[in-house]
Design an enzyme around this catalytic site. Sequence first.
Site, PDB file in Angstrom:
ATOM      1  N   LYS A 111     -24.067 -13.150  33.890  1.00 16.32           N
ATOM      2  CA  LYS A 111     -23.674 -11.738  34.041  1.00 16.32           C
ATOM      3  C   LYS A 111     -23.240 -11.160  32.699  1.00 16.32           C
ATOM      4  O   LYS A 111     -23.559 -10.022  32.362  1.00 16.32           O
ATOM      5  CB  LYS A 111     -22.529 -11.605  35.058  1.00 16.32           C
ATOM      6  CG  LYS A 111     -22.974 -11.837  36.487  1.00 16.32           C
ATOM      7  CD  LYS A 111     -23.515 -10.565  37.085  1.00 16.32           C
ATOM      8  CE  LYS A 111     -24.403 -10.704  38.289  1.00 16.32           C
ATOM      9  NZ  LYS A 111     -24.092 -11.666  39.286  1.00 16.32           N
ATOM     10  N   LYS A 194     -36.853 -17.159  41.072  1.00 17.01           N
ATOM     11  CA  LYS A 194     -35.957 -16.882  42.203  1.00 17.01           C
ATOM     12  C   LYS A 194     -36.219 -15.498  42.775  1.00 17.01           C
ATOM     13  O   LYS A 194     -36.201 -14.515  42.036  1.00 17.01           O
ATOM     14  CB  LYS A 194     -34.502 -16.985  41.723  1.00 17.01           C
ATOM     15  CG  LYS A 194     -33.491 -16.811  42.842  1.00 17.01           C
ATOM     16  CD  LYS A 194     -32.076 -16.887  42.331  1.00 17.01           C
ATOM     17  CE  LYS A 194     -31.154 -16.099  43.227  1.00 17.01           C
ATOM     18  NZ  LYS A 194     -29.853 -15.847  42.640  1.00 17.01           N
ATOM     19  N   LYS A 197     -33.262  -9.482  44.387  1.00 15.47           N
ATOM     20  CA  LYS A 197     -33.382  -8.040  44.405  1.00 15.47           C
ATOM     21  C   LYS A 197     -33.109  -7.432  43.029  1.00 15.47           C
ATOM     22  O   LYS A 197     -33.713  -6.444  42.643  1.00 15.47           O
ATOM     23  CB  LYS A 197     -32.367  -7.507  45.406  1.00 15.47           C
ATOM     24  CG  LYS A 197     -32.462  -6.053  45.639  1.00 15.47           C
ATOM     25  CD  LYS A 197     -31.573  -5.660  46.770  1.00 15.47           C
ATOM     26  CE  LYS A 197     -31.543  -4.179  46.922  1.00 15.47           C
ATOM     27  NZ  LYS A 197     -30.664  -3.494  46.006  1.00 15.47           N
TER      28      LYS A 197
HETATM   29  P1  TYM Z   1     -25.922 -13.782  47.768  1.00 11.71           P
HETATM   30  O1  TYM Z   1     -25.464 -12.582  48.493  1.00 11.71           O
HETATM   31  O2  TYM Z   1     -26.465 -13.629  46.402  1.00 11.71           O
HETATM   32  O3  TYM Z   1     -27.017 -14.531  48.607  1.00 11.71           O
HETATM   33  C1  TYM Z   1     -26.781 -14.877  49.966  1.00 11.71           C
HETATM   34  C2  TYM Z   1     -27.344 -16.242  50.279  1.00 11.71           C
HETATM   35  O4  TYM Z   1     -28.742 -16.273  50.020  1.00 11.71           O
HETATM   36  C3  TYM Z   1     -29.050 -17.344  49.150  1.00 11.71           C
HETATM   37  N1  TYM Z   1     -30.173 -16.950  48.290  1.00 11.71           N
HETATM   38  C4  TYM Z   1     -31.254 -17.699  48.101  1.00 11.71           C
HETATM   39  N2  TYM Z   1     -31.589 -18.911  48.565  1.00 11.71           N
HETATM   40  C5  TYM Z   1     -32.798 -19.391  48.207  1.00 11.71           C
HETATM   41  N3  TYM Z   1     -33.678 -18.732  47.419  1.00 11.71           N
HETATM   42  C6  TYM Z   1     -33.381 -17.520  46.914  1.00 11.71           C
HETATM   43  N4  TYM Z   1     -34.253 -16.877  46.149  1.00 11.71           N
HETATM   44  C7  TYM Z   1     -32.116 -16.943  47.239  1.00 11.71           C
HETATM   45  N5  TYM Z   1     -31.510 -15.771  46.945  1.00 11.71           N
HETATM   46  C8  TYM Z   1     -30.313 -15.790  47.594  1.00 11.71           C
HETATM   47  C9  TYM Z   1     -27.789 -17.612  48.359  1.00 11.71           C
HETATM   48  O5  TYM Z   1     -27.759 -18.931  47.864  1.00 11.71           O
HETATM   49  C10 TYM Z   1     -26.738 -17.362  49.410  1.00 11.71           C
HETATM   50  O6  TYM Z   1     -26.558 -18.517  50.199  1.00 11.71           O
HETATM   51  N6  TYM Z   1     -21.582 -15.752  46.390  1.00 11.71           N
HETATM   52  C11 TYM Z   1     -22.487 -15.582  47.497  1.00 11.71           C
HETATM   53  C12 TYM Z   1     -21.881 -14.882  48.698  1.00 11.71           C
HETATM   54  C13 TYM Z   1     -20.652 -15.532  49.198  1.00 11.71           C
HETATM   55  C14 TYM Z   1     -20.569 -16.734  49.944  1.00 11.71           C
HETATM   56  C15 TYM Z   1     -19.197 -16.938  50.214  1.00 11.71           C
HETATM   57  C16 TYM Z   1     -21.538 -17.651  50.397  1.00 11.71           C
HETATM   58  C17 TYM Z   1     -19.386 -15.043  49.045  1.00 11.71           C
HETATM   59  N7  TYM Z   1     -18.507 -15.900  49.667  1.00 11.71           N
HETATM   60  C18 TYM Z   1     -18.750 -18.053  50.949  1.00 11.71           C
HETATM   61  C19 TYM Z   1     -21.075 -18.752  51.115  1.00 11.71           C
HETATM   62  C20 TYM Z   1     -19.717 -18.946  51.401  1.00 11.71           C
HETATM   63  C21 TYM Z   1     -23.665 -14.759  47.016  1.00 11.71           C
HETATM   64  O7  TYM Z   1     -23.566 -13.999  46.086  1.00 11.71           O
HETATM   65  O8  TYM Z   1     -24.774 -14.881  47.765  1.00 11.71           O
END
Ligand code: TYM
Length: 331
Positions: A111, A194, A197
């Site tokens: 970031k 990956k 978005k």
């Molecule tokens: P976020 O919102 O970026 O993504 C949500 C979930 O989707 C998974 N993900 C992917 N998995 C495989 N391939 C991809 N291309 C891909 N893009 C996204 C992410 O691994 C995630 O599981 N920090 C987290 C949100 C969060 C969270 C938590 C998750 C906040 N608190 C507690 C689990 C437990 C995040 O930014 O995910």
Amino acid sequence: MDRVVSGIRPTGFLHLGNYFGALRNFIKMQEENECFFFIADYHSLTTHPTPLDLQSNVRNILIEYIAAGLDPEKATIYVQSDVPQVCELSLLLSMNVYIGELQRVASFKEKVRRQPDNVNAGLLTYPVLMAADILLHRADKVPVGKDQEQHLEMTRDFAQRFNRIYKNEYFKLPVAYNFGSELVKIPGLDGSTKMSKSDNENSCIYLADAPEVIRKKVMKAVSDSGPTEPGQPKTQAVENLFQLMKAVSTPDTLQYFEDQYQNCAIRYGDMKKQLAADMIAFVQPVYERILELREKDDYIRKVAREGADRARESAAKTIKEVREIIGIKSF
Ligand code: TYM
């Protein structure tokens, strides 16, 4: 019964990466575990959404969770900010988290590189809030994609540190719910490793994409000019098409195109047509439920209200116990 906690940031619509990373198998998951699925709206504030966007994105994810198969009767679905206890736990955990370790987190460093004008404190403490989300319900398992592996490792570190400092075993050390295989990283249609978005809208297939939208995006996916000799390694873009096919198509279909590639007879146009058809078949039932649920405002509100009540109950218990352990007493 094990406890499962997972969250998704409301930054738009759910894509296939989110689905395969965090939601795959969750019909079975909610039968076998006590599940908490939330919408991480506090986390999404690091990117400064407008109030209107934030509200509509939270609603979208609520709808998409249910449309993808989460059953509010079996799992607790809630919005993170409806459970403010998470802020208290985050604050309490932060007293034993060190700036240096937060600065070394890969997602933070990325970031800083990508958005040097918005390196806010929320980005730095992001893993602490995420640990609080998970530990708030004393989770055993956390379904996430590969990109969240380091955050989960930090959650275990913080939990272990708390247990050590206060000489108890209060927090369990949560592990990734990996469905018996590796954590996944679904690639994008634009050749990136990956699906995300933030990189390129056209690299993502959303659960809310209509069939013709999916077809157009897949037909425009990046490929190359084709192999010229047997056994030639695949370029990243072509490897991505195969990985996406592995996610949504049958093993026979995948094998057919693999053989075609190996024989240098592959026509990417045919492969993309097949991939688009299989993605549409995969997404369509969810897409149709999304359209139905968008009309059911009262139901969506009820799910969020009841989920928040259940999540707050679980959170309040943890906070009460954590306060006691730490020695916070009210007079
Ligand atoms: P976020 O919102 O970026 O993504 C949500 C979930 O989707 C998974 N993900 C992917 N998995 C495989 N391939 C991809 N291309 C891909 N893009 C996204 C992410 O691994 C995630 O599981 N920090 C987290 C949100 C969060 C969270 C938590 C998750 C906040 N608190 C507690 C689990 C437990 C995040 O930014 O995910």
